[in-house]
Design an enzyme around this catalytic site. Structure first.
Site, PDB file in Angstrom:
ATOM      1  N   CYS A   2       0.891  -1.748  -0.093  1.00  0.00           N
ATOM      2  CA  CYS A   2      -0.495  -0.145  -0.025  1.00  0.00           C
ATOM      3  C   CYS A   2       0.874   1.110   0.465  1.00  0.00           C
ATOM      4  O   CYS A   2       2.214   1.174   0.451  1.00  0.00           O
ATOM      5  CB  CYS A   2      -0.654   0.103   1.506  1.00  0.00           C
ATOM      6  SG  CYS A   2      -2.073  -1.421   1.397  1.00  0.00           S
ATOM      7  N   ARG A  28       3.428   1.495  -6.807  1.00  0.00           N
ATOM      8  CA  ARG A  28       3.867   0.664  -6.053  1.00  0.00           C
ATOM      9  C   ARG A  28       2.339  -1.254  -6.945  1.00  0.00           C
ATOM     10  O   ARG A  28       2.491  -1.704  -5.664  1.00  0.00           O
ATOM     11  CB  ARG A  28       3.608   0.645  -4.688  1.00  0.00           C
ATOM     12  CG  ARG A  28       4.407   1.949  -4.119  1.00  0.00           C
ATOM     13  CD  ARG A  28       4.001   2.859  -2.794  1.00  0.00           C
ATOM     14  NE  ARG A  28       4.018   2.420  -2.159  1.00  0.00           N
ATOM     15  CZ  ARG A  28       4.577   1.661  -0.687  1.00  0.00           C
ATOM     16  NH1 ARG A  28       6.249   2.491  -1.267  1.00  0.00           N
ATOM     17  NH2 ARG A  28       4.747   0.941  -0.212  1.00  0.00           N
ATOM     18  N   TRP A  75      -3.124  -2.063  -1.160  1.00  0.00           N
ATOM     19  CA  TRP A  75      -2.528  -3.168  -2.102  1.00  0.00           C
ATOM     20  C   TRP A  75      -3.402  -4.352  -1.586  1.00  0.00           C
ATOM     21  O   TRP A  75      -2.902  -4.676  -0.010  1.00  0.00           O
ATOM     22  CB  TRP A  75      -1.008  -3.629  -2.271  1.00  0.00           C
ATOM     23  CG  TRP A  75      -0.671  -4.879  -3.084  1.00  0.00           C
ATOM     24  CD1 TRP A  75      -0.090  -5.968  -1.789  1.00  0.00           C
ATOM     25  CD2 TRP A  75      -0.696  -4.759  -4.524  1.00  0.00           C
ATOM     26  NE1 TRP A  75       0.259  -7.132  -2.789  1.00  0.00           N
ATOM     27  CE2 TRP A  75      -0.157  -6.401  -4.447  1.00  0.00           C
ATOM     28  CE3 TRP A  75      -0.717  -5.085  -5.536  1.00  0.00           C
ATOM     29  CZ2 TRP A  75       0.354  -7.385  -5.396  1.00  0.00           C
ATOM     30  CZ3 TRP A  75      -0.580  -5.322  -6.322  1.00  0.00           C
ATOM     31  CH2 TRP A  75      -0.136  -6.258  -6.726  1.00  0.00           C
ATOM     32  N   ASN A  99       0.015   0.383   5.603  1.00  0.00           N
ATOM     33  CA  ASN A  99       0.632  -0.508   5.460  1.00  0.00           C
ATOM     34  C   ASN A  99       1.053  -1.884   5.707  1.00  0.00           C
ATOM     35  O   ASN A  99       1.279  -0.999   6.929  1.00  0.00           O
ATOM     36  CB  ASN A  99       1.466   0.551   4.361  1.00  0.00           C
ATOM     37  CG  ASN A  99       2.449  -0.416   2.850  1.00  0.00           C
ATOM     38  OD1 ASN A  99       1.512  -1.941   3.150  1.00  0.00           O
ATOM     39  ND2 ASN A  99       3.882  -0.205   3.231  1.00  0.00           N
ATOM     40  N   GLY A 100       0.440  -2.833   5.967  1.00  0.00           N
ATOM     41  CA  GLY A 100       1.053  -3.820   6.658  1.00  0.00           C
ATOM     42  C   GLY A 100       0.604  -4.960   7.078  1.00  0.00           C
ATOM     43  O   GLY A 100      -0.737  -5.037   5.832  1.00  0.00           O
ATOM     44  N   GLU A 481      14.148 -22.962 -13.864  1.00  0.00           N
ATOM     45  CA  GLU A 481      13.573 -21.330 -13.793  1.00  0.00           C
ATOM     46  C   GLU A 481      14.915 -20.560 -14.572  1.00  0.00           C
ATOM     47  O   GLU A 481      14.878 -19.008 -15.092  1.00  0.00           O
ATOM     48  CB  GLU A 481      13.971 -21.169 -12.139  1.00  0.00           C
ATOM     49  CG  GLU A 481      13.278 -19.581 -11.580  1.00  0.00           C
ATOM     50  CD  GLU A 481      12.050 -19.470 -12.603  1.00  0.00           C
ATOM     51  OE1 GLU A 481      11.195 -19.703 -13.433  1.00  0.00           O
ATOM     52  OE2 GLU A 481      12.196 -18.057 -12.606  1.00  0.00           O
ATOM     53  N   LYS A 485      15.220 -16.770 -17.125  1.00  0.00           N
ATOM     54  CA  LYS A 485      14.862 -15.720 -16.748  1.00  0.00           C
ATOM     55  C   LYS A 485      15.681 -15.158 -17.760  1.00  0.00           C
ATOM     56  O   LYS A 485      15.391 -14.027 -17.909  1.00  0.00           O
ATOM     57  CB  LYS A 485      15.276 -16.147 -15.285  1.00  0.00           C
ATOM     58  CG  LYS A 485      15.158 -15.445 -14.085  1.00  0.00           C
ATOM     59  CD  LYS A 485      14.180 -14.480 -13.892  1.00  0.00           C
ATOM     60  CE  LYS A 485      12.444 -14.841 -13.883  1.00  0.00           C
ATOM     61  NZ  LYS A 485      11.681 -16.021 -13.754  1.00  0.00           N
ATOM     62  N   GLU A 488      14.103 -14.605 -20.977  1.00  0.00           N
ATOM     63  CA  GLU A 488      13.046 -13.867 -21.017  1.00  0.00           C
ATOM     64  C   GLU A 488      13.398 -12.628 -21.108  1.00  0.00           C
ATOM     65  O   GLU A 488      13.099 -11.479 -22.077  1.00  0.00           O
ATOM     66  CB  GLU A 488      11.803 -14.090 -20.214  1.00  0.00           C
ATOM     67  CG  GLU A 488      12.498 -13.729 -18.666  1.00  0.00           C
ATOM     68  CD  GLU A 488      11.219 -14.253 -17.635  1.00  0.00           C
ATOM     69  OE1 GLU A 488      10.164 -13.743 -17.805  1.00  0.00           O
ATOM     70  OE2 GLU A 488      11.300 -15.198 -17.099  1.00  0.00           O
ATOM     71  N   HIS A 504      22.498 -38.281 -24.530  1.00  0.00           N
ATOM     72  CA  HIS A 504      21.419 -38.477 -25.135  1.00  0.00           C
ATOM     73  C   HIS A 504      21.074 -37.474 -25.735  1.00  0.00           C
ATOM     74  O   HIS A 504      19.830 -37.538 -26.888  1.00  0.00           O
ATOM     75  CB  HIS A 504      20.207 -39.416 -24.318  1.00  0.00           C
ATOM     76  CG  HIS A 504      20.221 -39.770 -22.952  1.00  0.00           C
ATOM     77  ND1 HIS A 504      20.858 -40.887 -23.271  1.00  0.00           N
ATOM     78  CD2 HIS A 504      20.486 -40.040 -21.235  1.00  0.00           C
ATOM     79  CE1 HIS A 504      21.362 -42.100 -22.450  1.00  0.00           C
ATOM     80  NE2 HIS A 504      21.425 -41.258 -21.196  1.00  0.00           N
ATOM     81  N   LYS A 601       3.017  -9.009 -18.132  1.00  0.00           N
ATOM     82  CA  LYS A 601       3.196  -9.314 -17.542  1.00  0.00           C
ATOM     83  C   LYS A 601       2.262 -10.628 -16.388  1.00  0.00           C
ATOM     84  O   LYS A 601       2.918 -11.171 -16.145  1.00  0.00           O
ATOM     85  CB  LYS A 601       2.834  -8.200 -16.214  1.00  0.00           C
ATOM     86  CG  LYS A 601       3.204  -8.823 -14.932  1.00  0.00           C
ATOM     87  CD  LYS A 601       4.847  -8.944 -14.440  1.00  0.00           C
ATOM     88  CE  LYS A 601       4.599  -9.585 -12.560  1.00  0.00           C
ATOM     89  NZ  LYS A 601       6.009 -10.246 -13.053  1.00  0.00           N
TER      90      LYS A 601
HETATM   91  C1  AGP Z   1       7.650 -14.736 -15.230  1.00  0.00           C
HETATM   92  O1  AGP Z   1       9.172 -14.752 -15.531  1.00  0.00           O
HETATM   93  C2  AGP Z   1       6.729 -15.228 -16.667  1.00  0.00           C
HETATM   94  N1  AGP Z   1       6.667 -13.413 -16.379  1.00  0.00           N
HETATM   95  C3  AGP Z   1       5.894 -15.842 -16.890  1.00  0.00           C
HETATM   96  O2  AGP Z   1       6.399 -17.067 -17.050  1.00  0.00           O
HETATM   97  C4  AGP Z   1       4.744 -15.480 -15.510  1.00  0.00           C
HETATM   98  O3  AGP Z   1       5.797 -16.416 -14.545  1.00  0.00           O
HETATM   99  C5  AGP Z   1       4.064 -17.160 -15.882  1.00  0.00           C
HETATM  100  O4  AGP Z   1       2.726 -16.152 -17.311  1.00  0.00           O
HETATM  101  C6  AGP Z   1       3.019 -17.241 -15.148  1.00  0.00           C
HETATM  102  O5  AGP Z   1       2.161 -15.751 -14.627  1.00  0.00           O
HETATM  103  P1  AGP Z   1       1.332 -15.785 -13.086  1.00  0.00           P
HETATM  104  O6  AGP Z   1       2.476 -16.582 -12.604  1.00  0.00           O
HETATM  105  O7  AGP Z   1       0.802 -14.789 -12.735  1.00  0.00           O
HETATM  106  O8  AGP Z   1       0.306 -16.614 -13.108  1.00  0.00           O
END
Ligand code: AGP
Length: 606
Positions: A2, A28, A75, A99-100, A481, A485, A488, A504, A601
């Site tokens: 928040c 934020r 938030w 906030n908290g 992961e 990272k 992307e 393989h 996002k």
């Molecule tokens: C993560 O770095 C990516 N931007 C993407 O893979 C994300 O994790 C995926 O779209 C799932 O999103 P969500 O966790 O909001 O469901």
């Protein structure tokens, strides 16, 4: 998180300051907004709503200006986004913005209800407001009423408070949630962070835990444990854009640095006497004991978090777990029934494929649980039950702190299920919980302090067009992961491979100078990983090893040795290292770290 803003001054421009300050805090992330102000007749009134600051501006049009007021962007953590759950909260005597997380709000609410108080919202903040009203009504002075209230609150808070019979003072209090006092000319301010005040002042005091401030137009008094204290005056050097990022160059780096606090904030309300306790989440623990199979369904990083969850539930709870990509799950006619639990992991709670998977699982009779970061999001609302993560808003497209809190929460849940199924005793559960809640955030902090060492390594990767991650067991899941990272945000082609699988096929791609990042944190597999490192080195690879046992390895070209932590939780600091590698590689290549090309996002469409 928040956002809080407050103004008290000799000029009647509180409304202008509050609206500008709230707009500055929009970065934020928030779902609702509100203000409480005194009019020229010193009458206190409140305007608040779900939605954006622009909506609030429409509602306050023509309300005239004011000498004193507080404002808030919410938030949601307790209670879905709505007009009634928006802040401020209060009574005829006072208004509060917060906030908290007030962790003992439920028992305080029960106590106040027995005292005759009623509640209109689902928020923990309203409980704090009514508690303050109770002490105010007991003829306590404003300051004493604030002190007595603060004494009763458990959890984290940054509070701004105004009393209806004192239009010249704002009270502020903080514990674990940042709060600053802006220093102006014939006016003073309150804000969650300096970003909100740069248009008015760069000078401020940062409140410390336990501080209570009385802020008037021409004086600021700060107390701690009833004694007046002096706080050092600070001056913000940042411009507005940098300030939004807390002084970091990018939101992603800021959010990586938030990981220790985000883990603590997420786990703290679910740990009692250093044992997992999900009673506040009202989890159906009978169902957890009864289920025979677990499915973790998600996309992208959330799915990779699910892989760590798989490891934890299988190893400690003895539950068979399948981790499914949501876009596959929803079209593969999965074999599930009422004996299955389907966990949907999602930061946004709006990912279309994950939502479709949730609906399919419910149709097939499975119990469903959402692990979600956005309160009141669709997945959170539609799952049978939900465990919220408290990472705060994640602005960067690349998910970092969400991964840390998702994996931490899945681990804590696995410990709880292990206890329920008598697979571990309380002693081991307490040790494991302590490692998760205390050691892991510390280990992440220590890796963050070594960011320059990691940055130096990233320079090697920035020139590459192909890069391989290899690992075994949990380290293979982590490799997935790390590879995502890197891909992307730096646009380097990368693959994660189970180290034992290289021979393989994929090893044909290893050639002189091809970078390979090897992860090795499981002692039972050190020897195998050393062999795999030799295997790729013999074909020309340049190997960077991330491990918790440097002395076990002889062949890698570069080593990042993470500091001591139980190997079952080494994935948390290693994940931070992988995120930093991706970050520094991306910046070295001049990519748009926070908004990478082609990505959104939250993928709310198929
Ligand atoms: C993560 O770095 C990516 N931007 C993407 O893979 C994300 O994790 C995926 O779209 C799932 O999103 P969500 O966790 O909001 O469901």
């Amino acid at each position: 998180m928040c956002g809080i803003i407050g103004y008290v001054g000799k000029e009647a421009n509180a409304l202008d300051v509050l609206l500008k300050g709230l707009s500055s805090l929009e970065y934020r992330g928030y779902d609702s907004v509100g203000v409480a102000m005194f009019d020229r007749m010193h009458r206190l009134s409140t305007v608040k709503c779900a939605g954006r600051v622009a909506e609030l501006e429409k509602r306050v049009q023509g309300s005239g200006d004011s000498y004193c007021g507080i404002g808030h962007t919410r938030w949601a953590t307790h209670g879905a986004p709505s007009d009634i759950n928006s802040h401020p909260h209060g009574s005829a005597n006072l208004q509060i913005v917060h906030n908290g997380i007030i962790e003992n709000y439920a028992c305080l609410k029960k106590e106040l209800t027995e005292l005759g108080y009623t509640f209109v919202s689902d928020t923990d903040t309203e409980v704090a407001a009514k508690l303050l009203d109770y002490y105010y009504m007991k003829r306590r002075g404003h300051f004493d009423a604030v002190c007595e209230t603060i004494e009763r609150l458990e959890g984290s808070y940054a509070l701004a408070i105004v009393f209806a019979d004192d239009s010249g003072t704002i009270y502020a209090a903080r514990k674990d949630s940042p709060l600053i006092i802006g220093i102006g000319e014939d006016a003073n301010y309150i804000a969650s962070d300096i970003t909100a005040l740069l248009f008015k002042t760069r000078d401020y005091y940062s409140l410390e835990d336990g501080d209570i401030a009385c802020v008037k137009a021409d004086c600021i008094s700060i107390y701690n444990k009833g004694i007046e204290v002096k706080r050092e005056k600070q001056t913000a050097k940042w411009d507005h854009v940098a300030a939004e990022k807390g002084g970091y160059d990018h939101f992603m780096l800021k959010e990586i640095h938030e990981e220790p606090e985000a883990i603590i904030r997420t786990l703290r309300p679910r740990i009692k006497d250093m044992l997992p306790d999900f009673s506040a989440d009202k989890l159906d623990e009978d169902a957890l004991k009864r289920i025979s199979r677990l499915h973790i369904v998600a996309c992208g990083t959330a799915m990779h978090a699910g892989l760590i969850g798989k490891f934890m539930f299988e190893k400690y709870a003895g539950l068979p777990v399948s981790v499914e990509i949501a876009s596959e799950f929803r079209y593969n006619d999965p074999i599930i029934d009422e004996n299955d639990l389907v966990i949907i992991v999602s930061q946004s709670g709006e990912t279309a494929d994950s939502l479709a998977a949730l609906r399919l699982a419910k149709e097939k009779g499975a119990s469903t649980l959402g692990i979600v970061n956005v309160i009141g999001s669709t997945i959170a609302n539609e799952a049978h039950s939900v465990l919220y993560t408290y990472a705060g808003p994640e602005i960067a497209v690349a998910s970092t702190k969400a991964y840390s809190v998702q994996t931490s929460l899945l681990t804590l849940l696995a410990i709880r299920v292990s206890l329920l199924r008598s697979r571990i005793d309380e002693k081991e559960a307490r040790e494991f919980t302590h490692e998760l809640y205390v050691d892991a955030p510390r280990a992440i902090k220590e890796m963050l302090e070594r960011a320059s060492e990691i940055k130096a390594l990233a320079g090697n990767f920035a020139k590459s067009e192909d890069l391989f991650f290899i690992g075994r067991g949990k380290d293979y899941y982590l490799s997935c992961e790390g590879s995502l990272k890197l891909k992307e945000i730096s646009y380097i082609h990368s693959e994660a491979y189970a180290a034992g699988e290289l021979k393989h096929g994929t090893i044909s791609l290893i050639d002189d100078g091809v970078p390979v990042i090897a992860l090795a944190t499981e002692s039972r597999l050190y020897g195998k990983m050393e062999s795999n490192i030799r295997e790729v080195k013999s074909r020309g690879a340049e190997v960077t090893l991330i491990t918790n046992a440097e002395s076990e390895f002889k062949s890698a070209d570069h080593v990042i040795d993470i500091l001591p932590i139980s190997e079952r939780l080494a994935f948390l600091p290693v994940a931070t290292v992988l995120q930093l590698i991706a970050y520094f590689t991306s910046t070295e290549r001049g990519c748009d770290v926070d908004k990478p090309r082609n990505l959104a996002k939250s993928v709310t469409v198929e």
